[in-house]
Scaffold this motif. Structure first.
Motif, PDB file in Angstrom:
ATOM      1  N   UNK A 203      -1.634  -1.347   7.519  1.00 14.50           N
ATOM      2  CA  UNK A 203      -0.212  -1.711   7.556  1.00 14.50           C
ATOM      3  C   UNK A 203      -0.053  -2.936   6.656  1.00 14.50           C
ATOM      4  N   UNK A 204       0.983  -2.942   5.809  1.00 11.93           N
ATOM      5  CA  UNK A 204       1.183  -4.102   4.936  1.00 11.93           C
ATOM      6  C   UNK A 204       2.187  -5.057   5.568  1.00 11.93           C
TER       7      UNK A 204
ATOM      8  N   UNK B 213       9.813  -5.585   8.943  1.00  9.32           N
ATOM      9  CA  UNK B 213       8.836  -5.354  10.003  1.00  9.32           C
ATOM     10  C   UNK B 213       7.513  -4.800   9.467  1.00  9.32           C
ATOM     11  N   UNK B 214       7.276  -4.919   8.151  1.00  9.17           N
ATOM     12  CA  UNK B 214       6.035  -4.416   7.569  1.00  9.17           C
ATOM     13  C   UNK B 214       6.150  -2.932   7.269  1.00  9.17           C
TER      14      UNK B 214
ATOM     15  N   UNK C   4      -4.065  -5.209  -6.813  1.00  5.64           N
ATOM     16  CA  UNK C   4      -4.489  -3.931  -7.386  1.00  5.64           C
ATOM     17  C   UNK C   4      -4.683  -2.822  -6.367  1.00  5.64           C
ATOM     18  N   UNK C   5      -4.632  -3.149  -5.072  1.00  5.45           N
ATOM     19  CA  UNK C   5      -4.803  -2.139  -4.037  1.00  5.45           C
ATOM     20  C   UNK C   5      -3.621  -1.189  -4.064  1.00  5.45           C
ATOM     21  N   UNK C   6      -3.879   0.093  -3.910  1.00 10.48           N
ATOM     22  CA  UNK C   6      -2.846   1.116  -3.984  1.00 10.48           C
ATOM     23  C   UNK C   6      -2.843   1.944  -2.709  1.00 10.48           C
ATOM     24  N   UNK C   7      -1.654   2.391  -2.321  1.00  7.29           N
ATOM     25  CA  UNK C   7      -1.520   3.223  -1.121  1.00  7.29           C
ATOM     26  C   UNK C   7      -0.218   4.002  -1.223  1.00  7.29           C
TER      27      UNK C   7
ATOM     28  N   UNK D  78       5.588  -5.365  -3.836  1.00  9.82           N
ATOM     29  CA  UNK D  78       4.796  -4.225  -4.298  1.00  9.82           C
ATOM     30  C   UNK D  78       5.427  -3.660  -5.560  1.00  9.82           C
ATOM     31  N   UNK D  79       4.629  -2.916  -6.290  1.00  9.59           N
ATOM     32  CA  UNK D  79       5.117  -2.249  -7.491  1.00  9.59           C
ATOM     33  C   UNK D  79       5.097  -0.745  -7.234  1.00  9.59           C
TER      34      UNK D  79
END
Length: 164
Positions: free
Chosen positions: A32-33, A16-17, A56-59, A39-40
């Motif tokens: 929200x992804x 569900x993201x 490269x986006x990080x959260x 993801x890593x």
């Protein structure tokens, strides 16, 4: 010489993201992804996990919600084997998906009953995740998940036939 960043997913977002935050602070929500986005995992702080996406986006996310990808096979400290051409595996996946699609069409059109659909689709397995130029493809004949950058396949993980 510094090597360029190589994205290697360790997890995917749940079905569900997943909500993200700019820092491990619940008062600062971010984007929200998407569901099942690879993801890593880059770090943790308690239940918080810092993730990096293929771009490269990080959260920060609730690390308890991440779905772990299969681990590398044991004893693979050296680089894993590569295959030059991803097209044969892509063609096999296309054929398997087309077979499944045909069964779904027959079921939806009333040309198959549910029991026949279940019987004829029993044992069908295929796997593919495509995220821009990166893809993770399942080859059941070889018992492997491959990472594909568009030019070659590299073994990512091995699977037992019952694991998929």
């Amino acid at each position: 010489m510094d090597r360029p960043y190589e994205f290697r997913p360790t997890h995917v977002a749940p079905e569900d993201g997943l909500q993200t935050w700019a820092s491990p602070d619940p008062s600062r929500p971010s984007a929200r992804i998407d569901p099942l986005l690879p993801v890593q995992l880059a770090g943790t702080s308690g239940n918080w996990a810092r993730i990096v996406c293929s771009n490269g986006w990080s959260a920060w996310v609730d690390g308890r919600l991440l779905v772990s990808l299969p681990h590398r096979p044991p004893g693979t400290a050296q680089p894993l084997a590569t295959t030059d051409d991803p097209r044969p595996l892509l063609a096999a996946l296309e054929r398997a998906l087309a077979s499944y699609r045909e069964l779904v069409d027959e079921l939806a059109d009333g040309r198959l009953d549910l029991e026949t659909f279940r019987r004829r689709s029993s044992g069908m397995r295929l796997g593919a995740v495509v995220d821009g130029p990166a893809a993770w493809l399942l080859d059941l004949e070889q018992g492997r998940w491959y990472y594909c950058d568009g030019t070659q396949l590299q073994t990512y993980a091995t699977v037992e036939r019952g694991d998929t």
